[in-house]
Design a protein around this motif. Structure first.
Motif, short mmCIF file in Angstrom:
data_model
loop_
_atom_site.label_atom_id
_atom_site.label_comp_id
_atom_site.label_asym_id
_atom_site.label_seq_id
_atom_site.Cartn_x
_atom_site.Cartn_y
_atom_site.Cartn_z
N ALA A 34 25.31 7.15 -21.33
CA ALA A 34 26.68 7.63 -21.10
C ALA A 34 27.45 6.65 -20.24
CB ALA A 34 26.65 9.01 -20.44
N GLU A 35 26.79 6.14 -19.20
CA GLU A 35 27.45 5.17 -18.33
C GLU A 35 27.79 3.88 -19.09
OE1 GLU A 35 26.80 4.17 -13.75
OE2 GLU A 35 25.22 3.29 -15.00
N LYS A 36 26.86 3.40 -19.91
CA LYS A 36 27.09 2.17 -20.67
C LYS A 36 28.21 2.35 -21.70
CE LYS A 36 22.37 0.37 -20.24
NZ LYS A 36 21.09 0.09 -20.96
N LEU A 37 28.36 3.57 -22.21
CA LEU A 37 29.40 3.84 -23.20
C LEU A 37 30.78 4.00 -22.56
CD1 LEU A 37 27.52 6.31 -25.58
CD2 LEU A 37 28.29 3.99 -26.14
N GLY A 38 30.83 3.96 -21.24
CA GLY A 38 32.12 4.00 -20.58
C GLY A 38 32.53 5.31 -19.95
N LEU A 39 31.64 6.32 -19.97
CA LEU A 39 31.99 7.57 -19.30
C LEU A 39 31.87 7.38 -17.80
CD1 LEU A 39 31.22 8.48 -22.30
CD2 LEU A 39 31.06 10.76 -21.29
N SER A 40 32.77 7.99 -17.06
CA SER A 40 32.86 7.70 -15.63
C SER A 40 32.14 8.70 -14.75
CB SER A 40 34.33 7.62 -15.20
OG SER A 40 35.00 8.82 -15.52
N LEU A 233 32.58 19.64 -29.55
CA LEU A 233 31.70 19.15 -30.61
C LEU A 233 32.58 18.48 -31.66
CD1 LEU A 233 28.63 20.80 -32.16
CD2 LEU A 233 30.41 19.93 -33.69
N ILE A 234 32.25 17.23 -31.98
CA ILE A 234 33.05 16.47 -32.94
C ILE A 234 32.30 16.34 -34.25
CG2 ILE A 234 34.13 14.24 -33.43
CD1 ILE A 234 34.47 13.83 -30.44
N ASP A 235 32.93 16.78 -35.32
CA ASP A 235 32.39 16.65 -36.68
C ASP A 235 33.59 16.70 -37.61
OD1 ASP A 235 31.19 16.96 -39.22
OD2 ASP A 235 29.49 18.03 -38.38
N LEU A 298 18.27 16.74 -27.70
CA LEU A 298 18.76 15.45 -27.22
C LEU A 298 19.26 14.53 -28.32
CD1 LEU A 298 16.37 14.37 -24.29
CD2 LEU A 298 18.85 14.70 -24.21
N ARG A 299 18.62 14.57 -29.50
CA ARG A 299 19.07 13.70 -30.59
C ARG A 299 20.52 14.04 -30.97
NH1 ARG A 299 15.41 12.90 -35.86
NH2 ARG A 299 14.15 11.89 -34.23
N SER A 300 20.80 15.32 -31.14
CA SER A 300 22.17 15.73 -31.48
C SER A 300 23.13 15.45 -30.33
CB SER A 300 22.20 17.22 -31.83
OG SER A 300 21.44 17.48 -33.00
N GLN A 301 22.64 15.61 -29.09
CA GLN A 301 23.47 15.31 -27.93
C GLN A 301 23.87 13.83 -27.91
OE1 GLN A 301 24.39 16.95 -24.76
NE2 GLN A 301 24.16 18.94 -25.78
N HIS A 302 22.93 12.95 -28.24
CA HIS A 302 23.23 11.51 -28.28
C HIS A 302 24.33 11.22 -29.31
CE1 HIS A 302 20.46 9.46 -25.55
NE2 HIS A 302 19.55 10.36 -25.86
N LYS A 303 24.25 11.85 -30.48
CA LYS A 303 25.26 11.64 -31.51
C LYS A 303 26.63 12.08 -31.01
CE LYS A 303 22.20 12.14 -35.53
NZ LYS A 303 21.88 12.96 -36.73
N GLN A 304 26.68 13.25 -30.36
CA GLN A 304 27.95 13.74 -29.85
C GLN A 304 28.47 12.86 -28.71
OE1 GLN A 304 30.03 16.21 -30.90
NE2 GLN A 304 28.67 16.25 -32.70
N LEU A 305 27.56 12.36 -27.91
CA LEU A 305 27.96 11.47 -26.82
C LEU A 305 28.67 10.23 -27.36
CD1 LEU A 305 27.86 10.71 -23.80
CD2 LEU A 305 25.62 9.66 -24.25
N GLU A 306 28.14 9.64 -28.42
CA GLU A 306 28.76 8.46 -29.02
C GLU A 306 30.14 8.80 -29.58
OE1 GLU A 306 25.94 7.18 -31.88
OE2 GLU A 306 24.54 6.34 -30.41
#
Length: 339
Positions: A34-40, A233-235, A298-306
Motif C-alpha cells: 500500500a505504501e509503495k502504491l502511493g497510499l499515505s 469495492l471497485i469492479d 488477502l488475494r482479493s484485498q490486494h486486487k482492490q488495493l491496486e
C-alpha cells in the motif's frame, strides 16, 4: 477553484475471519505494498471478541516495516486497556515509527461491539463518553510529564516518568462518531474527526458544527483533521460489485448491504462510480479518506488495493469547486450518470 491536498489511506484486513486460509504475516506485505502504491496511511481497527491481529501489535510491526505512511487506528477502543498501559504502548509506537502515529478513538456502540465488550473488560457502560474523554486527557497529561492526575474516573499520585512520544504532546487523537454531542466534543477536545456518514451533505453540515464548537472553545479550526471512513469495492461489473460487497458486509456485521448503506459510507461499482462518490465527500470537506476494502481474503484485498491506488493521483491534488450547497445522497444510478 483551488487545489487542495487529500490523504488517501487503507484499513488493513486484520480480521482473521475474512480469510481463514490467509497467513496473517501477509498483512505486513500488504502494508508495504500500500505504501509503495502511493497510499499515505495504514489504519487498523480494534476489538476484543472477533478473531483478529491486535491493533497496537499490528501497528508496532508496521512501524518497523514501513517508512513514510501514517499509522492509524480506526478506531481504538481505550476501555479495552488499562489507561496507563495504553499510553505507554501508544508512545512507544510513535517513537518506533518516527512520529507517524494517529490515534482515532471511540467508545463503542450498542450491539455486539458495545455492551458485551464493556462487560468483558469490567468497565461500566454508563458515562462511557466522559470516560473516553478523560482517558485521552490522562494520556496527554502523561505525555506532557504530569506526576499526578485527578479526574472523575482516574486518580493518580506520584506517577513515575512515562515514555515520551516522538512528538512533543504526543500523537494527534481523532474522534470517531457523528452524534451532535460527538461533534461538539470533537471541536472542543480532539485533533481530528473520523466518521462514516452515508450522506456527504450530512458530513458537510456536521463539519460546520465541529468548526463552530472549536471556535467557541477558542481553537483554530484548521488544527482538526476532517477524515472519512469509507467501505469501497471497485469492479466494472456493477452487479458483481454489489453482490461481493453484500457478501462482505453480511459476513462482517450480520446485516445485508441494503441496511448497512443506510448508516455507513459504502460504495461498490465502477471506478467512475467510486471516484464520484469520493468527490462528494472531498467537496464536503473531507481531507483524509480511509478506505476499508470490501473484499474477503488477502488475494482479493490486494486486487482492490491496486484498483483504489490507481485513483489516488486524481484525489491527492484535488481541484476543489463547490459552486453551491452539497447535494443530498444520490441513488446508485444517478451517481453513475453524474461522473
Amino acid at each position: 477553484m483551488s487545489i487542495i491536498a487529500v490523504d488517501i489511506g487503507v484499513l488493513l484486513p486484520t480480521g482473521m475471519a475474512q480469510g481463514a486460509a490467509d497467513d496473517p504475516r501477509g498483512l505486513l506485505a500488504f502494508g508495504c505494498e500500500a505504501e509503495k502504491l502511493g497510499l499515505s496511511s495504514l489504519f487498523v481497527n480494534d476489538s476484543l471478541i472477533s478473531p483478529r491481529v491486535e491493533a497496537l501489535t499490528m501497528l508496532a510491526a508496521l512501524a518497523a516495516t514501513t517508512a513514510d505512511a501514517t499509522l492509524g487506528t480506526g478506531a481504538l477502543l481505550p476501555f479495552l486497556r488499562r489507561p496507563l498501559q495504553a499510553a505507554q504502548s501508544l508512545a512507544s509506537i510513535d517513537l518506533l515509527s518516527g512520529g507517524r502515529l494517529a490515534v482515532a478513538v471511540g467508545a463503542g456502540f450498542p450491539g455486539r461491539f458495545g455492551r458485551p465488550l464493556y462487560t468483558l473488560s469490567d468497565v461500566p457502560w454508563p458515562r462511557r463518553f466522559a470516560r473516553l474523554d478523560e482517558t485521552v486527557a490522562l494520556w496527554r497529561a502523561l505525555w506532557a510529564g504530569a506526576v499526578s492526575f485527578h479526574g472523575e474516573f482516574f486518580q493518580y499520585d506520584n506517577l513515575p516518568p512515562a515514555t515520551q512520544p516522538f512528538r512533543a504532546g504526543g500523537p494527534p487523537i481523532w474522534l470517531g462518531g457523528a452524534t451532535p454531542a460527538a461533534l461538539v466534543r470533537t471541536g472542543r477536545l480532539y485533533d481530528g474527526w473520523l466518521p462514516y456518514p452515508p450522506d456527504a451533505a450530512d458530513y458537510a453540515s456536521s463539519l460546520l458544527e465541529i468548526h463552530k464548537a472549536a471556535t467557541d472553545a477558542g481553537r483554530a479550526t484548521d488544527v482538526i483533521t476532517p477524515a472519512l471512513f469509507m467501505t469501497a469495492l471497485i469492479d466494472e461489473d456493477e452487479d458483481s460489485a454489489v453482490k461481493e460487497m453484500d457478501q462482505y458486509v453480511t459476513a462482517t456485521y450480520g446485516m445485508p448491504l441494503s441496511e448497512i448503506e443506510k448508516i455507513q459510507a459504502v460504495v461498490a461499482g465502477s471506478s467512475d462510480r467510486v471516484r464520484a462518490a469520493v468527490k462528494h465527500y472531498i467537496d464536503a470537506g473531507a481531507r483524509h479518506i480511509v478506505f476499508r476494502l470490501g473484499a474477503v481474503g488477502l488475494r482479493s484485498q490486494h486486487k482492490q488495493l491496486e484498483r483504489v491506488a490507481s485513483l489516488v493521483p486524481g484525489w491527492r491534488n484535488y481541484a476543489e469547486n463547490r459552486p453551491g450547497p452539497m447535494p443530498r445522497k444520490q441513488s446508485r444510478s444517478s451517481l453513475l450518470n453524474s461522473v
